[in-house]
Design a protein around this motif. Structure first.
Motif, mmCIF file in Angstrom:
data_model
loop_
_atom_site.group_PDB
_atom_site.id
_atom_site.type_symbol
_atom_site.label_atom_id
_atom_site.label_comp_id
_atom_site.label_asym_id
_atom_site.label_seq_id
_atom_site.Cartn_x
_atom_site.Cartn_y
_atom_site.Cartn_z
ATOM 1 N N ASP A 18 0.861 -1.194 0.000
ATOM 2 C CA ASP A 18 0.000 0.000 0.000
ATOM 3 C C ASP A 18 0.896 1.242 0.000
ATOM 4 N N VAL A 19 0.656 2.141 -0.928
ATOM 5 C CA VAL A 19 1.516 3.311 -1.101
ATOM 6 C C VAL A 19 1.503 4.203 0.140
ATOM 7 N N LEU A 48 0.100 0.384 10.033
ATOM 8 C CA LEU A 48 -0.446 -0.950 10.252
ATOM 9 C C LEU A 48 -1.965 -0.954 10.376
ATOM 10 N N GLU A 49 -2.557 0.204 10.655
ATOM 11 C CA GLU A 49 -4.014 0.301 10.607
ATOM 12 C C GLU A 49 -4.505 0.129 9.170
ATOM 13 N N ILE A 50 -3.656 0.505 8.215
ATOM 14 C CA ILE A 50 -3.999 0.358 6.795
ATOM 15 C C ILE A 50 -3.694 -1.057 6.310
ATOM 16 N N THR A 51 -2.550 -1.618 6.766
ATOM 17 C CA THR A 51 -2.106 -2.943 6.306
ATOM 18 C C THR A 51 -1.831 -3.828 7.521
ATOM 19 N N PRO A 52 -2.863 -4.322 8.175
ATOM 20 C CA PRO A 52 -2.681 -5.067 9.430
ATOM 21 C C PRO A 52 -1.979 -6.419 9.286
ATOM 22 N N ALA A 56 6.462 -7.501 8.354
ATOM 23 C CA ALA A 56 7.647 -6.671 8.538
ATOM 24 C C ALA A 56 7.320 -5.364 9.253
ATOM 25 N N GLY A 57 6.115 -4.855 9.019
ATOM 26 C CA GLY A 57 5.699 -3.633 9.701
ATOM 27 C C GLY A 57 5.553 -3.845 11.204
ATOM 28 N N TRP A 58 5.010 -4.978 11.615
ATOM 29 C CA TRP A 58 4.893 -5.277 13.044
ATOM 30 C C TRP A 58 6.271 -5.442 13.675
#
Length: 334
Positions: A18-19, A48-52, A56-58
């Motif tokens: 997601d951009v 992370l609200e956008i891509t839960p 890697a984000g977590w």
């Protein structure tokens, strides 16, 4: 810089898909590099609200929370990560265990260690030697040379360097061994050391599995800062001893701790071993302790890391034969 820091590299910055989330993660990274980890964590939370489902984000959120002093936030992030990372590439289980929120495994977290060193390989030597004052290969080589002199060993027929990395230990061993093998779990590390032409053969493999498949053919085995990623020492020794020729030497390092536990997982995600427990494990494995010293192995976040430098020997065949003869004689006399 620590091994924990090194892991948040290429894999951690793969796109979320997601951009907008990627843009916020990029800003978070800049804030973290500037030292504002709390603000970085806030932005990662938004991403992370956008891509839960972005593993890697977590992982990044956990790191930023940890560095901001928000341990509960880090633990929460790593619990989300653990649920998403089926293969354990990000080491969520280790991170939770290191903060008292889980139980550390007794064995190697293979996927995590492999990914860690695949990403670490290009800067491995510069980081260890130049920044962290790493001298373990040199110190182990000095001990091996001293034992060679004492035992009258001129050279080794077949030496095996476990966790060979970029060949820092192999460079010391090359003149001592007619045939030198290197084994490492990381393909990127193998590629780095292959360019140097140090080893006669190189193999990408997990060390315990490899040792279990060998016959007794090595008369020297080294492991410089390798078993600190393997957990309990006993399974490693159980695989190692049968791979040694009678009279063969093993030289290795461990990080040390003074607590009552035989094994302790540091926040760096490296294991520290108890000194007394290590001695007991070596004796239980049937190895003769030739050298057992403590020394500063490296620096981590500016603090010295104390460890053990150990050289042991598999009993020579003639000693076993002599003992068998004495036993047989005793039975006859009885």
């Amino acid at each position: 810089m620590t091994s924990r820091d090194h892991f948040v590299l290429t894999k951690a910055f793969h796109s979320s898909g997601d951009v907008i989330a990627d843009r916020r993660a990029g800003y978070a990274r800049m804030l973290a590099e500037g030292g504002d980890h709390a603000a970085a964590a806030d932005l990662m939370t938004q991403a992370l609200e956008i891509t839960p489902d972005w593993a890697a984000g977590w992982d990044l959120l956990g790191l930023y929370c940890e560095k901001a002093g928000d341990v509960s936030g880090a633990i929460s992030a790593w619990r989300h990560l653990e649920a998403l990372d089926d293969n354990g590439v990000f080491g969520a289980g280790l991170k939770l265990a290191a903060h008292g929120a889980g139980i550390a495994s007794d064995g190697t977290a293979v996927s995590y260690v492999e990914a860690l060193f695949d990403q670490y390989a290009p800067q491995f030597e510069r980081a260890l030697v130049d920044r962290l004052g790493y001298r373990v290969p040199e110190m182990l080589d000095d001990l091996v040379q001293a034992e060679m002199t004492r035992l009258g060993i001129e050279s080794f027929a077949r030496a095996l360097d476990l966790g060979c990395g970029t060949g820092l230990m192999g460079e010391k061993l090359r003149a001592k061994a007619a045939y030198l093998e290197g084994i490492d779990i990381s393909a990127a590390m193998i590629a780095e050391t292959a360019r140097k032409g140090i080893y006669d053969s190189l193999q990408k493999a997990e060390l315990v599995a490899t040792l279990n498949g060998r016959r007794a053919d090595a008369d020297l085995v080294t492991a410089a800062d390798v078993f600190i990623y393997c957990g309990a020492l006993q399974p490693v020794l159980a695989a190692l001893v049968p791979a040694l020729q009678p009279g063969g030497l093993v030289a290795f390092s461990l990080e040390a701790h003074d607590g009552p536990e035989p094994l302790f997982l540091r926040p760096s995600l490296r294991y520290a071993h108890g000194i007394d427990a290590t001695r007991d494990a070596l004796v239980l494995a049937g190895l003769e302790i030739l050298r057992f010293e403590t020394a500063v192995l490296r620096f981590d976040r500016g603090a010295p890391i104390t460890g053990m430098l150990i050289v042991v020997r598999k009993p020579p065949l003639e000693l076993n034969a002599a003992n068998d003869g004495q036993s047989d004689g005793g039975d006859v006399a009885a």
